[in-house]
Design a protein around this motif. Structure first.
Motif, PDB file in Angstrom:
ATOM      1  N   LEU A  92       0.836  -1.193   0.000  1.00  0.00           N
ATOM      2  CA  LEU A  92       0.000   0.000   0.000  1.00  0.00           C
ATOM      3  C   LEU A  92       0.877   1.252   0.000  1.00  0.00           C
ATOM      4  N   PRO A  93       0.514   2.283  -0.762  1.00  0.00           N
ATOM      5  CA  PRO A  93       1.251   3.545  -0.668  1.00  0.00           C
ATOM      6  C   PRO A  93       1.039   4.176   0.711  1.00  0.00           C
ATOM      7  N   ILE A  94       1.841   5.176   1.011  1.00  0.00           N
ATOM      8  CA  ILE A  94       1.863   5.736   2.359  1.00  0.00           C
ATOM      9  C   ILE A  94       0.500   6.289   2.774  1.00  0.00           C
ATOM     10  N   LEU A  95      -0.181   7.008   1.893  1.00  0.00           N
ATOM     11  CA  LEU A  95      -1.480   7.558   2.256  1.00  0.00           C
ATOM     12  C   LEU A  95      -2.460   6.455   2.643  1.00  0.00           C
ATOM     13  N   ARG A  96      -2.470   5.354   1.912  1.00  0.00           N
ATOM     14  CA  ARG A  96      -3.364   4.246   2.241  1.00  0.00           C
ATOM     15  C   ARG A  96      -2.931   3.553   3.525  1.00  0.00           C
ATOM     16  N   GLN A 104     -12.813   4.969   3.493  1.00  0.00           N
ATOM     17  CA  GLN A 104     -12.041   5.657   2.462  1.00  0.00           C
ATOM     18  C   GLN A 104     -12.879   6.780   1.846  1.00  0.00           C
ATOM     19  N   THR A 105     -13.123   7.794   2.664  1.00  0.00           N
ATOM     20  CA  THR A 105     -13.916   8.945   2.238  1.00  0.00           C
ATOM     21  C   THR A 105     -12.997  10.129   1.944  1.00  0.00           C
ATOM     22  N   ALA A 106     -13.562  11.142   1.302  1.00  0.00           N
ATOM     23  CA  ALA A 106     -12.781  12.346   1.011  1.00  0.00           C
ATOM     24  C   ALA A 106     -12.330  13.025   2.300  1.00  0.00           C
ATOM     25  N   ALA A 107     -13.199  13.011   3.324  1.00  0.00           N
ATOM     26  CA  ALA A 107     -12.843  13.650   4.589  1.00  0.00           C
ATOM     27  C   ALA A 107     -11.686  12.927   5.266  1.00  0.00           C
ATOM     28  N   VAL A 108     -11.720  11.596   5.259  1.00  0.00           N
ATOM     29  CA  VAL A 108     -10.643  10.809   5.867  1.00  0.00           C
ATOM     30  C   VAL A 108      -9.335  11.052   5.115  1.00  0.00           C
ATOM     31  N   LYS A 109      -9.392  11.089   3.779  1.00  0.00           N
ATOM     32  CA  LYS A 109      -8.185  11.349   2.987  1.00  0.00           C
ATOM     33  C   LYS A 109      -7.623  12.729   3.304  1.00  0.00           C
ATOM     34  N   ALA A 110      -8.494  13.730   3.436  1.00  0.00           N
ATOM     35  CA  ALA A 110      -8.033  15.079   3.755  1.00  0.00           C
ATOM     36  C   ALA A 110      -7.373  15.117   5.129  1.00  0.00           C
ATOM     37  N   ASN A 111      -7.955  14.424   6.111  1.00  0.00           N
ATOM     38  CA  ASN A 111      -7.353  14.360   7.448  1.00  0.00           C
ATOM     39  C   ASN A 111      -6.000  13.665   7.408  1.00  0.00           C
ATOM     40  N   ALA A 112      -5.897  12.611   6.591  1.00  0.00           N
ATOM     41  CA  ALA A 112      -4.641  11.879   6.481  1.00  0.00           C
ATOM     42  C   ALA A 112      -3.554  12.747   5.855  1.00  0.00           C
ATOM     43  N   LEU A 113      -3.925  13.525   4.859  1.00  0.00           N
ATOM     44  CA  LEU A 113      -2.947  14.425   4.239  1.00  0.00           C
ATOM     45  C   LEU A 113      -2.477  15.480   5.232  1.00  0.00           C
ATOM     46  N   ARG A 114      -3.399  15.955   6.087  1.00  0.00           N
ATOM     47  CA  ARG A 114      -2.999  16.911   7.135  1.00  0.00           C
ATOM     48  C   ARG A 114      -2.055  16.247   8.138  1.00  0.00           C
TER      49      ARG A 114
END
Length: 245
Positions: A92-96, A104-114
């Motif tokens: 899996l890549p780092i974000l995953r 795997q929602t847009a909100a969860v992805k945004a929090n992970a990027l933060r």
């Protein structure tokens, strides 16, 4: 074992963890013996002890990774554990990796990027774990923990495999994350200086029992050549059975 997981955002009277009469055995050998302790919400506690003293076992109990014990344990619902091995999934890549187990929602992805930005790894979101250095992999593991907004952060010798310079950088990063998010923290470590540098309180386990439980009353920044730092180091080493010339 009585394990109570708090549904509320905080424990009564600001207590994040309540442990009473905790016992654990491996076969007939006691590992934790009638252990009782509390962690306050937002408190940073370091846990020291010789190898085999029960440190990691206690951390696993708080993380609900070991339930074969006797006693009462009350912990927050939102908990995260960081181990010495970053335990990244190589496929899996780092974000995953950071969002593993989460919707795997847009909100969860945004929090992970933060979270990745907080550990200065936002540019590695699409990278594969094998391309990361040891320090970067451990920063990814911290991001994976912090994206869950833990009320209790459990750290099992997370910097033990890193070189000295990387450890110093990781100490500064962990301190920054702690001040920013204010979880209760339990850091298991063999490093006395690490414990003094980071913790508000230090507990020493000896043969499964608490032999020392004391606050760290040294104003920041805590310098290793400071007299108070040195005096506390000597006291802790003596408690651990280490003689210094």
């Amino acid at each position: 074992m009585a394990l109570e997981v708090l549904v509320a955002s905080s424990a009564p009277a600001g207590r994040a963890v309540i442990v009473s009469g905790l016992n654990k055995r491996f076969d007939v050998r006691p590992v934790l013996a009638d252990l009782s302790v509390e962690l306050q919400a937002g408190e940073f506690v370091a846990l020291l002890g010789r190898s085999g003293s029960g440190k990691s076992t206690f951390l696993r109990v708080l993380g609900a990774l070991d339930k074969e014990v006797e006693g009462y344990v009350r912990v927050p619902r939102r908990r995260a554990v960081v181990f010495q091995d970053p335990r990244l999934m190589p496929w899996l890549p780092i974000l995953r990796n950071v969002t593993i187990g989460l919707p795997q929602t847009a909100a969860v992805k945004a929090n992970a990027l933060r979270a990745l930005a907080e550990v200065r790894l936002e540019h590695k979101a699409d990278a594969w774990p094998r391309t990361l250095s040891g320090g970067e992999a451990q920063r990814a593991a911290l991001a994976r923990a912090m994206v869950r907004d833990p009320q209790l952060l459990l750290l099992d010798e997370p910097f033990g495999a890193l070189d000295a310079l990387t450890r110093i950088r990781m100490h500064a990063l962990l301190r920054d994350l702690y001040l920013r998010h204010s979880p209760a923290v339990l850091l298991v470590t063999h490093d006395v200086d690490e414990a003094i540098s980071l913790a508000n309180r230090i507990i020493v386990l000896t043969d499964g029992r608490i032999s020392l439980n004391m606050p760290v009353d040294i104003a920041p920044p805590r310098q290793r050549d400071d007299r108070a730092f040195g005096a506390l180091r000597q006291r802790l080493l003596a408690e651990l059975g280490v003689e210094r010339g």
